[in-house]
Write a protein that holds these residues in place. Structure first.
Motif, PDB file in Angstrom:
ATOM      1  N   LEU A   1       0.827  -1.206   0.000  1.00 47.94           N
ATOM      2  CA  LEU A   1       0.000   0.000   0.000  1.00 47.94           C
ATOM      3  C   LEU A   1       0.859   1.252   0.000  1.00 47.94           C
ATOM      4  CD1 LEU A   1      -2.671  -1.026   2.683  1.00 47.94           C
ATOM      5  CD2 LEU A   1      -2.842  -1.225   0.189  1.00 47.94           C
ATOM      6  N   SER A   2       0.313   2.335  -0.519  1.00 43.18           N
ATOM      7  CA  SER A   2       1.002   3.622  -0.465  1.00 43.18           C
ATOM      8  C   SER A   2       0.802   4.240   0.916  1.00 43.18           C
ATOM      9  CB  SER A   2       0.459   4.563  -1.546  1.00 43.18           C
ATOM     10  OG  SER A   2      -0.924   4.776  -1.364  1.00 43.18           O
ATOM     11  N   ASP A   3       1.481   5.339   1.180  1.00 42.70           N
ATOM     12  CA  ASP A   3       1.476   5.943   2.511  1.00 42.70           C
ATOM     13  C   ASP A   3       0.091   6.340   2.994  1.00 42.70           C
ATOM     14  OD1 ASP A   3       1.542   7.845   0.433  1.00 42.70           O
ATOM     15  OD2 ASP A   3       2.208   9.410   1.786  1.00 42.70           O
ATOM     16  N   ASP A   4      -0.679   7.015   2.143  1.00 41.13           N
ATOM     17  CA  ASP A   4      -1.996   7.495   2.562  1.00 41.13           C
ATOM     18  C   ASP A   4      -3.022   6.366   2.663  1.00 41.13           C
ATOM     19  OD1 ASP A   4      -1.979   7.115  -0.176  1.00 41.13           O
ATOM     20  OD2 ASP A   4      -2.706   9.122  -0.679  1.00 41.13           O
ATOM     21  N   VAL A   5      -2.893   5.366   1.790  1.00 34.81           N
ATOM     22  CA  VAL A   5      -3.817   4.228   1.840  1.00 34.81           C
ATOM     23  C   VAL A   5      -3.592   3.418   3.117  1.00 34.81           C
ATOM     24  CG1 VAL A   5      -4.657   2.162   0.678  1.00 34.81           C
ATOM     25  CG2 VAL A   5      -3.904   4.122  -0.670  1.00 34.81           C
ATOM     26  N   LEU A   6      -2.327   3.190   3.456  1.00 35.43           N
ATOM     27  CA  LEU A   6      -2.010   2.438   4.663  1.00 35.43           C
ATOM     28  C   LEU A   6      -2.531   3.159   5.906  1.00 35.43           C
ATOM     29  CD1 LEU A   6      -0.647   0.095   6.125  1.00 35.43           C
ATOM     30  CD2 LEU A   6       1.481   1.417   6.111  1.00 35.43           C
TER      31      LEU A   6
END
Length: 306
Positions: free
Chosen positions: A213-218
């Protein structure tokens, strides 16, 4: 005599009840006046990189950061050449990674963990990218509507439908909304503290790597699954993932964030009535919102723009 005794018992009961309630209140700010919500109560972080700092940071200092006269924390992986500014604190995250996604995960985690340590009196922590124009007045007005003693995760949903992640343990899908980092996001202090064990940069990078996952999704996934907090969606935060030129001019001053993407010529549409060299639209936004620019002389002509 019995009546007096009953009255005394009732008074003592009320007194002890008040003491118990005050003891349970998690923050003494509960009984402070509303005007205690000052600019210092919002920790504003801007993420940059060694690649984009040279072109993007000077623009921010010339526009919304300089004109808003409020303190901003700029995080970057390494040293960034910059002019001294009373409004900006530069902090190195030391987030070096060949993988851009993992580097961004490290940067977000660094900002959140840094805020936990260094800004204990901040009601809110807000995170933005270096291609965002932040109307700090609107940000403060918007956040003042919410209780800073409650768990709040505020942002703009990136997708119309919820995202999903398959839990490795029970193989079940977990659905959630996440705030797109390009538009900006804000966390209340109580919620930020609940994330303390998750936002250690090393641990956060590991989770980004394991989940893909990317930073904001995580962040949205952890807040939903581990903390049980849903995204509070606002449409006043904007990234270059949307068509910014389609936004009505009379609404621009009410938005909290705006952005640009020069590769796709995506930016807010404003007439160049100030005759300013302004490829991103940020200088004209500064004239519109603040009436004067730091590096440009412009008169307030709001009434001509509607």
């Amino acid at each position: 005599m019995k009546m007096r005794w009953k009255h005394l018992c009732a008074l003592f009961s009320i007194f002890f009840l008040i003491l118990i309630v005050l003891k349970l209140v998690p923050d003494k700010e509960w009984f402070q006046p509303k005007n205690s919500f000052t600019d210092e109560r919002i920790a504003v972080f801007v993420r940059t990189s060694t690649q984009t700092a040279k072109t993007r940071l000077p623009l921010l200092l010339q526009t919304w950061i300089g004109s808003s006269n409020r303190s901003v924390i700029v995080t970057s992986p390494g040293h960034v050449d910059h002019k001294n500014s009373t409004h900006v604190s530069f902090v190195q995250s030391n987030c070096f990674s060949k993988n851009r996604r993992l580097n961004q995960c490290c940067q977000l985690a660094f900002s959140l963990s840094y805020s936990i340590r260094e800004f204990p009196t901040a009601f809110w922590t807000c995170h933005f990218d270096d291609d965002s124009f932040v109307n700090t007045g609107q940000l403060k007005t918007y956040l003042s509507q919410f209780s800073h003693l409650t768990d709040y995760y505020i942002g703009r949903n990136s997708l119309a439908t919820p995202s999903s992640v398959i839990n490795k343990e029970d193989k079940r899908q977990h659905y959630f909304y996440f705030a797109t980092g390009g538009a900006g996001l804000c966390l209340s202090r109580p919620l930020l503290m609940k994330l303390k064990s998750f936002v250690d940069p090393g641990q956060y990078i590991s989770q980004c790597d394991q989940t893909g996952l990317s930073d904001d999704v995580l962040l949205g996934y952890l807040l939903s699954k581990e903390v049980g907090v849903r995204l509070t969606i606002t449409n006043r935060l904007h990234s270059h993932l949307e068509d910014l030129s389609a936004m009505k001019r009379e609404l621009l001053q009410k938005q909290i964030t705006l952005s640009y993407n020069l590769n796709y010529e995506n930016k807010v549409s404003l007439p160049n009535m100030w005759n300013i060299d302004d490829s991103t639209g940020f200088k004209r936004l500064t004239c519109l919102i603040y009436g004067v620019g730091v590096s440009q002389s412009c008169e307030s002509t709001t009434h001509k723009l509607v």
